[in-house]
Structures are given as structure tokens and as C-alpha cells.
Scaffold this active site. Structure first.
Site, PDB file in Angstrom:
ATOM      1  N   TYR A   1      22.541 -13.572  -8.628  1.00  0.00           N
ATOM      2  CA  TYR A   1      21.847 -12.602  -9.486  1.00  0.00           C
ATOM      3  C   TYR A   1      22.821 -11.602 -10.120  1.00  0.00           C
ATOM      4  CZ  TYR A   1      16.899 -13.575  -8.535  1.00  0.00           C
ATOM      5  OH  TYR A   1      15.650 -14.125  -8.494  1.00  0.00           O
TER       6      TYR A   1
ATOM      7  N   LYS B   1      22.756 -23.400   1.503  1.00  0.00           N
ATOM      8  CA  LYS B   1      23.137 -24.756   1.120  1.00  0.00           C
ATOM      9  C   LYS B   1      24.614 -24.924   1.457  1.00  0.00           C
ATOM     10  CE  LYS B   1      21.435 -27.726  -1.170  1.00  0.00           C
ATOM     11  NZ  LYS B   1      20.953 -29.065  -0.715  1.00  0.00           N
TER      12      LYS B   1
ATOM     13  N   ASP C   1      16.694 -26.430   1.069  1.00  0.00           N
ATOM     14  CA  ASP C   1      15.709 -27.415   0.583  1.00  0.00           C
ATOM     15  C   ASP C   1      14.816 -27.892   1.732  1.00  0.00           C
ATOM     16  OD1 ASP C   1      17.956 -28.656   1.667  1.00  0.00           O
ATOM     17  OD2 ASP C   1      17.912 -30.358   0.288  1.00  0.00           O
TER      18      ASP C   1
ATOM     19  N   ASP D   1      14.231 -15.667  -3.350  1.00  0.00           N
ATOM     20  CA  ASP D   1      13.274 -15.535  -4.447  1.00  0.00           C
ATOM     21  C   ASP D   1      12.306 -16.720  -4.424  1.00  0.00           C
ATOM     22  OD1 ASP D   1      12.183 -14.547  -6.907  1.00  0.00           O
ATOM     23  OD2 ASP D   1      13.319 -16.098  -7.959  1.00  0.00           O
TER      24      ASP D   1
ATOM     25  N   ASP E   1       8.227 -16.979  -2.586  1.00  0.00           N
ATOM     26  CA  ASP E   1       7.045 -17.260  -3.410  1.00  0.00           C
ATOM     27  C   ASP E   1       6.224 -18.391  -2.792  1.00  0.00           C
ATOM     28  OD1 ASP E   1       7.416 -15.411  -5.456  1.00  0.00           O
ATOM     29  OD2 ASP E   1       7.061 -16.884  -7.036  1.00  0.00           O
TER      30      ASP E   1
HETATM   31  C1  IPM Z   1      10.961 -11.125  -7.523  1.00  0.00           C
HETATM   32  C2  IPM Z   1      10.948 -11.421  -9.006  1.00  0.00           C
HETATM   33  C3  IPM Z   1      12.222 -10.889  -9.633  1.00  0.00           C
HETATM   34  C4  IPM Z   1      13.383 -11.630  -8.989  1.00  0.00           C
HETATM   35  C5  IPM Z   1      12.283 -10.971 -11.166  1.00  0.00           C
HETATM   36  C6  IPM Z   1      11.099 -10.299 -11.823  1.00  0.00           C
HETATM   37  C7  IPM Z   1      13.569 -10.442 -11.710  1.00  0.00           C
HETATM   38  O1  IPM Z   1      10.777 -12.781  -9.218  1.00  0.00           O
HETATM   39  O2  IPM Z   1      11.036  -9.940  -7.160  1.00  0.00           O
HETATM   40  O3  IPM Z   1      10.886 -12.063  -6.737  1.00  0.00           O
HETATM   41  O4  IPM Z   1      13.753 -12.730  -9.429  1.00  0.00           O
HETATM   42  O5  IPM Z   1      13.960 -11.083  -8.041  1.00  0.00           O
HETATM   43 MG    MG Z   2      10.377 -13.887  -7.453  1.00  0.00          MG
END
Ligand code: IPM
Ligand code: MG
Length: 352
Positions: A136, A187, A220, A244, A248
Site C-alpha cells: 500500500y 505468501k 491463499d 484487506d 472482507d
Molecule cells: C479497507 C478499504 C480501504 C483499503 C480502501 C478504501 C482504501 O478497502 O479499509 O479495507 O484498501 O484499505
Molecule cells: Mg477493504
């Protein structure tokens, strides 16, 4: 008196933050709550997603809670002025290197998961995502034009020993207060930064945390195991990019992205940054349909981790559980309550 800075941001952010404000007024009337522009709406009004003075105000607060940033209307803004750049800049400026992303399943919502109820009932995973390093932020990065006219886009995945150690410590400490188990996902079979990640976590564990059970897992495989048998996990520590993605996936196991909070913390004497995991959801913004619970639970984490009001945090968590047990559901959970009605239901349970 403690201070909380609200950064409502874009899309559904202002609606869910308004509910946090109402909950705070009911639960912690002494907390001084202020608000500042942020994200795409700040870019539109002031030319930048994160103004210097807002950044400074954030650093000077006791805790910062943001709603959401981003939306299709800013997709073509220059990258450094995009709403997401404001978020990354804030994380970096606050140096909140450990992002705690719980994926827990409220009993009342076990049926809302896309997985079978028995796979997710009682689920309680804590992600510890490294938040201010890795690909990032790594340099060099860019898009260049090559001699033959085609373009080359590149990023750098990079971690130092100390960056890995400090986030590893957060994960091991957390595990001690839970079921004492950490999975470290990387990884290392492909990436040098992943290999270093594995070595540093291994050494830290041997040196300071050998009482905690540690397992290394390839990222993975971790994704696969999360949807196969998620209850095998307790604390998962991983880098910025894998965190990230994996968080999710894990969040969705619990039924709705609209439910889950997060806390980004660093130095214990500095403010933490609290955010719902969901995005700005432009499709439902302004319609009063958003679930405010992720933001309200982010406030609960702020009370617990930054504002040192553990009792108030407990009251709020109990109120949210009770609200769900009463069958309160916004649209994402298959119900019909509006954002404000869900806020009302939680507030009613705070007082009872
Ligand atoms: C998160 C989001 C952010 C990230 C974006 C909005 C930059 O997806 O907080 O998970 O990738 O960190
Ligand atoms: Mg995210």
C-alpha cells in the site's frame, strides 16, 4: 473530558455517523464529539480529501471515528486527491499500524450468512491487519512508459523487521486474552517480504510468546479455509494487502458487511482510528437504508480501546445484542428498519 472526532465522509458515512452521534449523546454525554470534512465530500468542498488541519485535529483527539469514503464520482480524480488517498494519509499520519477487524457472528444473525448456520454459529475471529506498510505504501511505485511505447505499472511490497514485530506483538497479546491461538498468513512460498514476515513472526514467537499456539498459513490457503471451516481460526495476523482481502471474506461469513466494526491502533498513548468495514455504498446513500450497527460497534471499540470507557462499551455491546435478539433488522439483514429506526432501537436498549 475525552474528545471524539467524527469524519462522516461520503455515501452512507454521514447517515451512520449521525447514529453514532445520537448513541454517544445517550451513552456518554460527557464525551466531546466534533466533526470535520473528509473524503470525496472534502475534496469537492475544499479541494483535498484530508486537509492538514483535519489531520492535525485527528492527531490531537482521543479517538477518531470515520464513516466511509469514496464513490464513483471521484474515480477520475488524480490519485493523490482521491478519497482513498485521504484515508491512507490519515492512517499513516496517525501511525495506526495494527488494524483489528473482528468477524463475529451475532447469534440472531447466524442464518443470514451465505454459509451453513453450523459453520458460522459462534464464529469469533480477530484479524490483525498491518495497516501502514506493505504494498500500500512501498516505493518505488508508478506507471511508466517504456521505450517500445507500452506502459509498465509497478508497486513495491516491502516490510522491515520492526514493522512486522510490532504488529505481531499486537496479535500475540490479543490471543492471550482469547483462545491463545495465532495464524500468521503470508505468501512466503513466492514473496521475499512474505518469507521475512514468516521468519520474524517465528523468532518473535520463540523469544516472547512461546505460550501462544502459532501456525503459519499461506494466504491463499487461508482464504480457502475461511470459507471451508472458519471456526478453526481465532487471531489471524497478516500484511496490509492480504488483510484487506481476507477480512472482507471473513466479514461476509457473519451475514452482513453492515455489521462489522474495526479499530486501527498504534502507540497506546495516541488516538485510534475506528471505521466500519463497509464502504460508502453509493447505491443506497441518502435513502435511510444503511445499517448503522457497524459504525455504532466501531464506537464501541473506540470506547474500549482509546477512550478507556470499558463499562460504557459493555453497555453498548449488550444493547446491540439485545436489539438483534428482538429481531431488529435493516434491509441488508433481510428486514425493513431504517437507519434511524435501528439507531432508536439501540438507544432504547441502552436505557434498559
Ligand atoms: C479497507 C478499504 C480501504 C483499503 C480502501 C478504501 C482504501 O478497502 O479499509 O479495507 O484498501 O484499505
Ligand atoms: Mg477493504
Amino acid at each position: 473530558m475525552s474528545t471524539l472526532l467524527l469524519l462522516p465522509g461520503d455515501g452512507i458515512g454521514p447517515e451512520v455517523c449521525a447514529e453514532v452521534r445520537r448513541v454517544a449523546a445517550a451513552l456518554t454525554p460527557d464525551l466531546e464529539v466534533s466533526e470535520a470534512p473528509y473524503g470525496g465530500s472534502s475534496y469537492d468542498a475544499h479541494g483535498a480529501p484530508l486537509l492538514d488541519e483535519v489531520r492535525d485535529q485527528a492527531i490531537a483527539s482521543d479517538a477518531v471515528l470515520m464513516g466511509a469514503v469514496g464513490g464513483p464520482q471521484w474515480a477520475n480524480a488524480p490519485r493523490h486527491l482521491r478519497p482513498e488517498a485521504g484515508l491512507l494519509g490519515l492512517r499513516k499520519a496517525m501511525n495506526v499500524y495494527a488494524n483489528l477487524r473482528p468477524a463475529y457472528c451475532f447469534e440472531a444473525l447466524a442464518g443470514a450468512s451465505s454459509l451453513k448456520t453450523e459453520l458460522v454459529s459462534g464464529l469469533d475471529i480477530m484479524f490483525v491487519r498491518e495497516l501502514v506498510g506493505g504494498v500500500y505504501f512501498g516505493e518505488p511505485r508508478g506507471i511508466e512508459t517504456l521505450a517500445d511505447g507500452q506502459k509498465k505499472g509497478f508497486d513495491t511490497a516491502v516490510y522491515t523487521t520492526s514493522e512486522i514485530e510490532r504488529v505481531g506483538r499486537v496479535a500475540f497479546e490479543l490471543a492471550r486474552g482469547r483462545t491463545n491461538k495465532v495464524h500468521s498468513a503470508e505468501k512466503s512460498n513466492v514473496m521475499e517480504s512474505g518469507l521475512l514476515w514468516k521468519q520474524v513472526i517465528t523468532d518473535l514467537h520463540a523469544r516472547e510468546y512461546s505460550d501462544v499456539q502459532l501456525e503459519h498459513i499461506l494466504a491463499d490457503n487461508c482464504a480457502m479455509q475461511l470459507v471451508r471451516a472458519p471456526k478453526q481460526f481465532d487471531v489471524i495476523v497478516t500484511d496490509n494487502l492480504f488483510g484487506d482481502i481476507l477480512s472482507d471474506a471473513a466479514a461476509m461469513l457473519t451475514g452482513s458487511l453492515g455489521m462489522l466494526p474495526s479499530a486501527a491502533i498504534g502507540d497506546p498513548n495516541k488516538p485510534g482510528l475506528y471505521e466500519p468495514i463497509h464502504g460508502s455504498a453509493p447505491d443506497i446513500a441518502g435513502k435511510g437504508l444503511a445499517n448503522p450497527l457497524a459504525a455504532i460497534l466501531s464506537f464501541e471499540m473506540a470506547l474500549r480501546w482509546s477512550l478507556k470507557q470499558v463499562e460504557a462499551a459493555d453497555v453498548l455491546l449488550t444493547a446491540v445484542k439485545k436489539t438483534l435478539d428482538q429481531g431488529a433488522k435493516t434491509r441488508d439483514l433481510g428486514g425493513a428498519l431504517s437507519t434511524v429506526q435501528m439507531g432508536d432501537a439501540v438507544i432504547a436498549n441502552i436505557h434498559n
